[in-house]
Each structure stands twice: as structure tokens, then as C-alpha cells.
Write a protein that holds these residues in place. Structure first.
Motif, PDB file in Angstrom:
ATOM      1  N   LYS A 122     -68.867 -27.999  12.154  1.00  0.00           N
ATOM      2  CA  LYS A 122     -68.997 -28.846  10.965  1.00  0.00           C
ATOM      3  C   LYS A 122     -67.637 -29.135  10.328  1.00  0.00           C
ATOM      4  O   LYS A 122     -67.028 -30.148  10.591  1.00  0.00           O
ATOM      5  CB  LYS A 122     -69.954 -28.196   9.970  1.00  0.00           C
ATOM      6  N   GLY A 123     -67.175 -28.246   9.465  1.00  0.00           N
ATOM      7  CA  GLY A 123     -65.921 -28.493   8.768  1.00  0.00           C
ATOM      8  C   GLY A 123     -64.712 -28.000   9.544  1.00  0.00           C
ATOM      9  O   GLY A 123     -64.766 -26.979  10.225  1.00  0.00           O
ATOM     10  N   VAL A 124     -63.612 -28.753   9.452  1.00  0.00           N
ATOM     11  CA  VAL A 124     -62.353 -28.378  10.099  1.00  0.00           C
ATOM     12  C   VAL A 124     -61.278 -28.287   9.021  1.00  0.00           C
ATOM     13  O   VAL A 124     -61.105 -29.212   8.222  1.00  0.00           O
ATOM     14  CB  VAL A 124     -61.937 -29.405  11.170  1.00  0.00           C
ATOM     15  N   TRP A 125     -60.563 -27.164   9.007  1.00  0.00           N
ATOM     16  CA  TRP A 125     -59.484 -26.936   8.047  1.00  0.00           C
ATOM     17  C   TRP A 125     -58.162 -26.958   8.791  1.00  0.00           C
ATOM     18  O   TRP A 125     -57.965 -26.223   9.754  1.00  0.00           O
ATOM     19  CB  TRP A 125     -59.668 -25.596   7.334  1.00  0.00           C
ATOM     20  N   LEU A 126     -57.252 -27.822   8.328  1.00  0.00           N
ATOM     21  CA  LEU A 126     -55.946 -27.977   8.969  1.00  0.00           C
ATOM     22  C   LEU A 126     -54.849 -27.773   7.926  1.00  0.00           C
ATOM     23  O   LEU A 126     -54.685 -28.579   7.013  1.00  0.00           O
ATOM     24  CB  LEU A 126     -55.819 -29.365   9.607  1.00  0.00           C
TER      25      LEU A 126
END
Length: 243
Positions: A122-126
């Protein structure tokens, strides 16, 4: 050999293929009505009889089959970005292992997003460090959004599903509530936690966070209804604590 016919020149064409033992093999011959131009004054056309087939008819050309080797360049698969899973079926990219090259980063980012989408993430943190700032426009072009920035880095996020993004906003503060609900039989209302973290399956009071511009009472009533379906709730008291 070549000779002039009606203002044009006919040249004999021979298609050959070279074998591994350096020998040649004649495949087919034919005639091409392609003008032959030469600026060499010593070049002279040799006279030879035309290939007539009967009176006034020129023999038809035979088909020439060109044999070409099947050459395919090796495909290069981009490496996936180094990342770990969070507790909410999301992905956190390791900022210390991002490719230095902009082209390599763009290729790896696209390949990683496709891979995570297939896995149902779902969510991607960069997190991009200050010395990697030239990678920010590439991530924005691929669909990432700004989340927050601190001294030395900027945090970007990407929501893979097509539905509403459920990632929390930039950190400031959050207010949560817990509702203690009972009826005239002195029965206490509890719910079983459903979440991907370790507390899943635990019985608890209805809890949740207050939405933006929502007062605590309205938030408590809303959370009870969302988690249990009970709507006729009356607030007796509440406690507010903020650090």
C-alpha cells in the motif's frame, strides 16, 4: 556483368551466405533494374547477350532470400530498491542504499513500484537525504508526494492502491479517544482489534483518532458507531491530556 537496355542498366545479383568453414554457397540469382553509376573513366560496361526468353521478352527475376542471423541484445533487469515492510502492509525504502546515478535510481524505482504493486503493498515511504537532493524531481515525476521535511532530509510518500490514500499526514500531533460504553445491565461494550500489527485479535474499548476540526465528543460518538454500530451513546465524562 552489366549491359544497357533502353536507357537503364541491368546488373546480375548473387545472394551468398558464409558458412563457418569460410566457404561460400550461391543461394539465388536475379536481375535488378537499378542504375549503375560510376565516376571512374576506366570503367567500361562489358557487352554480353541479354537474358531473353523468347522473342522480345526478358526473363523474369527469381526471388532473392536474404539470410540474416537472429541477433538479440541481452535484456538488463533493473535492481530493486532495498526496503523493508512496515506494520501496515507498506514499504520503507532504505535511504542509505539509493543508487547514485539518476538513471539507475529512476529504473530501480519504477521496477520496485511494479513489484510492490504485484505484492499488494500500500504505502511507500521514501526518505531522501540532503546530499541526494537531485533524486527528488525523479521521485516526484514517478508520482510521489511531499510529506514533510526536516533538517538534512525530505520525506516523500506514494500510495499504490487506487482508492483513498490512508497514510497519515505530516507529523504535528494527534488526539485519540477511548470510549467506555455500558448499558443499564452494566454490560461493557468491547470490540476485537483488527489490524496488521501484533495487537490484532485483542479485545478492547472502542478507540480511534479525532479528525481535523472535530471536537472530542463528536469523535468519541463517531468511533463507537464505526467500530460497533452502536449510535445511541451518551457522553458522561471525558479526559483530555496533551504533551
Amino acid at each position: 556483368m552489366a549491359t544497357a537496355v533502353g536507357g537503364s542498366q541491368w546488373s546480375l545479383i548473387a545472394a551468398i551466405s558464409r558458412k563457418k568453414n569460410n566457404s561460400t554457397q550461391l543461394l539465388s540469382t536475379g536481375f535488378s533494374q537499378t542504375p549503375i553509376l560510376s565516376r571512374n573513366p576506366r570503367f567500361k560496361l562489358c557487352s554480353s547477350p541479354l537474358p531473353f526468353h523468347g522473342a522480345g521478352h526478358i526473363r523474369k527475376k527469381t526471388d532473392i532470400h536474404v539470410v540474416t542471423p537472429d541477433i538479440s541484445s541481452p535484456s538488463i533487469t533493473p535492481e530493486l530498491l532495498d526496503a523493508w515492510n512496515d506494520d501496515y502492509n507498506g514499504v520503507v525504502i532504505n535511504p542509505e542504499s539509493l543508487p547514485i546515478s539518476a538513471n539507475a535510481f529512476a529504473s530501480s524505482l519504477r521496477a520496485s513500484l511494479s513489484n510492490w504493486k504485484l505484492k499488494g503493498k500500500k504505502g511507500v515511504w521514501l526518505k531522501i537525504l540532503q546530499e541526494q537532493a537531485d533524486l527528488v524531481p525523479i521521485a516526484i515525476q514517478e508520482g510521489f508526494d511531499y510529506h514533510h521535511a526536516e533538517s538534512g532530509y525530505v520525506m516523500l510518500t506514494y500510495w499504490i492502491p487506487d482508492d483513498l490514500c490512508m497514510l497519515p499526514g505530516s507529523p504535528s500531533h494527534q488526539i485519540g479517544i477511548g470510549a467506555f460504553v455500558f448499558n443499564y445491565k452494566k454490560e461493557v461494550l468491547v470490540v476485537k482489534e483488527k489490524c496488521p500489527c501484533s495487537c490484532s485479535g485483542v479485545w478492547k474499548f472502542p478507540t480511534g483518532y479525532i479528525n481535523k476540526s472535530e471536537d472530542i465528543f463528536s469523535g468519541a460518538v463517531r468511533e463507537v458507531k464505526e467500530e460497533t454500530g452502536v449510535s445511541n451513546v451518551y457522553l458522561l465524562a471525558y479526559h483530555n491530556h496533551h504533551q
